[in-house]
Motif scaffolding. Sequence first.
Motif, PDB file in Angstrom:
ATOM      1  N   GLY A  47      -0.651  -1.672   5.098  1.00 36.84           N
ATOM      2  CA  GLY A  47       0.220  -0.526   4.928  1.00 36.84           C
ATOM      3  C   GLY A  47       0.973  -0.190   6.198  1.00 36.84           C
ATOM      4  O   GLY A  47       0.585  -0.567   7.310  1.00 36.84           O
ATOM      5  N   VAL A 151      10.293   3.170   6.217  1.00 44.70           N
ATOM      6  CA  VAL A 151       9.788   2.839   4.887  1.00 44.70           C
ATOM      7  C   VAL A 151      10.692   3.312   3.752  1.00 44.70           C
ATOM      8  O   VAL A 151      10.598   2.799   2.636  1.00 44.70           O
ATOM      9  CB  VAL A 151       8.355   3.388   4.678  1.00 44.70           C
ATOM     10  CG1 VAL A 151       7.371   2.701   5.596  1.00 44.70           C
ATOM     11  CG2 VAL A 151       8.314   4.901   4.855  1.00 44.70           C
ATOM     12  N   GLY A 179       7.319  -1.476   4.922  1.00 42.04           N
ATOM     13  CA  GLY A 179       6.291  -1.938   4.004  1.00 42.04           C
ATOM     14  C   GLY A 179       6.783  -1.903   2.576  1.00 42.04           C
ATOM     15  O   GLY A 179       7.951  -1.607   2.300  1.00 42.04           O
ATOM     16  N   SER A 181       5.459   0.002   0.048  1.00 40.24           N
ATOM     17  CA  SER A 181       4.980   1.143  -0.727  1.00 40.24           C
ATOM     18  C   SER A 181       6.094   1.995  -1.310  1.00 40.24           C
ATOM     19  O   SER A 181       5.937   2.538  -2.407  1.00 40.24           O
ATOM     20  CB  SER A 181       4.078   2.032   0.144  1.00 40.24           C
ATOM     21  OG  SER A 181       2.903   1.344   0.503  1.00 40.24           O
ATOM     22  N   LYS A 182       7.225   2.161  -0.614  1.00 38.81           N
ATOM     23  CA  LYS A 182       8.234   3.136  -1.024  1.00 38.81           C
ATOM     24  C   LYS A 182       9.347   2.493  -1.843  1.00 38.81           C
ATOM     25  O   LYS A 182       9.356   2.576  -3.062  1.00 38.81           O
ATOM     26  CB  LYS A 182       8.787   3.841   0.209  1.00 38.81           C
ATOM     27  CG  LYS A 182       7.712   4.440   1.110  1.00 38.81           C
ATOM     28  CD  LYS A 182       6.816   5.427   0.394  1.00 38.81           C
ATOM     29  CE  LYS A 182       5.812   6.034   1.361  1.00 38.81           C
ATOM     30  NZ  LYS A 182       4.841   6.911   0.692  1.00 38.81           N
ATOM     31  N   PRO A 187       2.777   0.463  -3.647  1.00 40.30           N
ATOM     32  CA  PRO A 187       1.803   0.936  -2.660  1.00 40.30           C
ATOM     33  C   PRO A 187       0.422   0.339  -2.836  1.00 40.30           C
ATOM     34  O   PRO A 187      -0.344   0.252  -1.877  1.00 40.30           O
ATOM     35  CB  PRO A 187       1.783   2.459  -2.875  1.00 40.30           C
ATOM     36  CG  PRO A 187       2.218   2.642  -4.297  1.00 40.30           C
ATOM     37  CD  PRO A 187       3.229   1.560  -4.534  1.00 40.30           C
ATOM     38  N   GLY A 188       0.094  -0.095  -4.049  1.00 39.11           N
ATOM     39  CA  GLY A 188      -1.240  -0.644  -4.286  1.00 39.11           C
ATOM     40  C   GLY A 188      -1.481  -1.981  -3.607  1.00 39.11           C
ATOM     41  O   GLY A 188      -2.645  -2.391  -3.446  1.00 39.11           O
ATOM     42  N   ARG A 190      -0.823  -2.532  -0.489  1.00 38.18           N
ATOM     43  CA  ARG A 190      -1.236  -2.205   0.884  1.00 38.18           C
ATOM     44  C   ARG A 190      -0.739  -3.249   1.875  1.00 38.18           C
ATOM     45  O   ARG A 190      -1.504  -3.820   2.644  1.00 38.18           O
ATOM     46  CB  ARG A 190      -2.760  -2.053   1.006  1.00 38.18           C
ATOM     47  CG  ARG A 190      -3.422  -1.118   0.031  1.00 38.18           C
ATOM     48  CD  ARG A 190      -2.765   0.258  -0.038  1.00 38.18           C
ATOM     49  NE  ARG A 190      -2.645   0.885   1.288  1.00 38.18           N
ATOM     50  CZ  ARG A 190      -1.524   1.481   1.712  1.00 38.18           C
ATOM     51  NH1 ARG A 190      -0.441   1.498   0.949  1.00 38.18           N
ATOM     52  NH2 ARG A 190      -1.502   2.034   2.898  1.00 38.18           N
ATOM     53  N   GLY A 192       2.129  -3.624   4.837  1.00 39.48           N
ATOM     54  CA  GLY A 192       3.167  -3.097   5.711  1.00 39.48           C
ATOM     55  C   GLY A 192       3.296  -4.008   6.916  1.00 39.48           C
ATOM     56  O   GLY A 192       2.579  -5.007   7.027  1.00 39.48           O
ATOM     57  N   SER A 220      -2.934  -9.937  -1.879  1.00 38.84           N
ATOM     58  CA  SER A 220      -1.764  -9.101  -1.608  1.00 38.84           C
ATOM     59  C   SER A 220      -0.696  -9.860  -0.835  1.00 38.84           C
ATOM     60  O   SER A 220       0.497  -9.625  -1.017  1.00 38.84           O
ATOM     61  CB  SER A 220      -2.179  -7.849  -0.834  1.00 38.84           C
ATOM     62  OG  SER A 220      -2.922  -6.970  -1.657  1.00 38.84           O
TER      63      SER A 220
END
Length: 340
Positions: A47, A151, A179, A181-182, A187-188, A190, A192, A220
């Motif tokens: 992240g 982000v 990353g 997530s946005k 976001p799951g 993780r 970044g 991931s």
Amino acid sequence: MGEEDDLARWQNLAFGYVDPRGAPWLRTAIAGRHEQVSSDDVLCCAGAQEAVACVAGALLQPSDHAVVVLPIYQPSEQAVTGLCAATGVPLSYSDWQLDVDRVAASIRPNTKLILINFPNSPTGVGLDQQTLLALVDVCRRYGLWLVNDEVYAQSECDLARASVAPVVDSYERGISINGLSKGFGLPGLRVGWAVCREQAVLARALHAKSILSSCVSSASEILAHVALRSEPTITARTREIGRQNRRHLHSVLAAFPDLFGRDDAQTLAFGFPRYLGPDGADHFAARLVRDAGLMVLPSTLWRSPLGSVPGNHVRIGLGHRRNAEGLDAFQQFVAVRRAA
């Protein structure tokens, strides 16, 4: 969405430890989003927030000083203030613009870095290129590191006029944090990263990372690589969701001009209108949770010991399909409450 090499990696996936820097092919994909870096300039993290913490740990000692532009995500601020003294420089409340002269006036002989977050959360404002170059000029003059949490870059309303080039491409001591997530809406996963042109700094950041996550999940990494290759498709979906919800939000706000001011946030991820009700944004948000099961974030949640932040705004999420249903319930709650 996976290509042949991604599918081969997935079919042969093992769940052992992976390269703590991130897989070479993943770092190459991240570097490809920049103009001035290679895969060796990338450190993958669990992240973006971990990336901020690792960079702060790499650069700061207790005897140092940092400048933090406010408002900003508190864990990012605390990643700095937990290591050294810091001075906060708030954005202008009238238009959310950054006063570079005020930043320069906050610099001390032991200042090491400036931490910023543009596009900004919670205000949703960007940083125009002229202001960025002026900030880079200040950093270059004093030999400072400029760390930007980027982000929300993929969530700006008009990507053709995106406000900020990645600072790592704009300045030799710039460090870009980003990353999935946005803007990617993942976001799951993780995943970044920090991108920095100075290998010694990345080596120290990797050392800081060794006491945190050690490495990114092997599964991931593969999915992140697929996402980066498919960025136009994935971000087009998240941006369309944001556009629809933004139009929806603005129609709701327009129905209650006595309770909400204009939303100046230039992002598809959230709105940030001023709340004009006499009860205040905190009380309004608490009633909304209690009586309607809806959560908006009063701007007081971004309060900081480094400086004042406005307390009369609410941050309203726009990045999920469920937000459309939430905005309908939000409008109903406000209408019923005003009538009562």
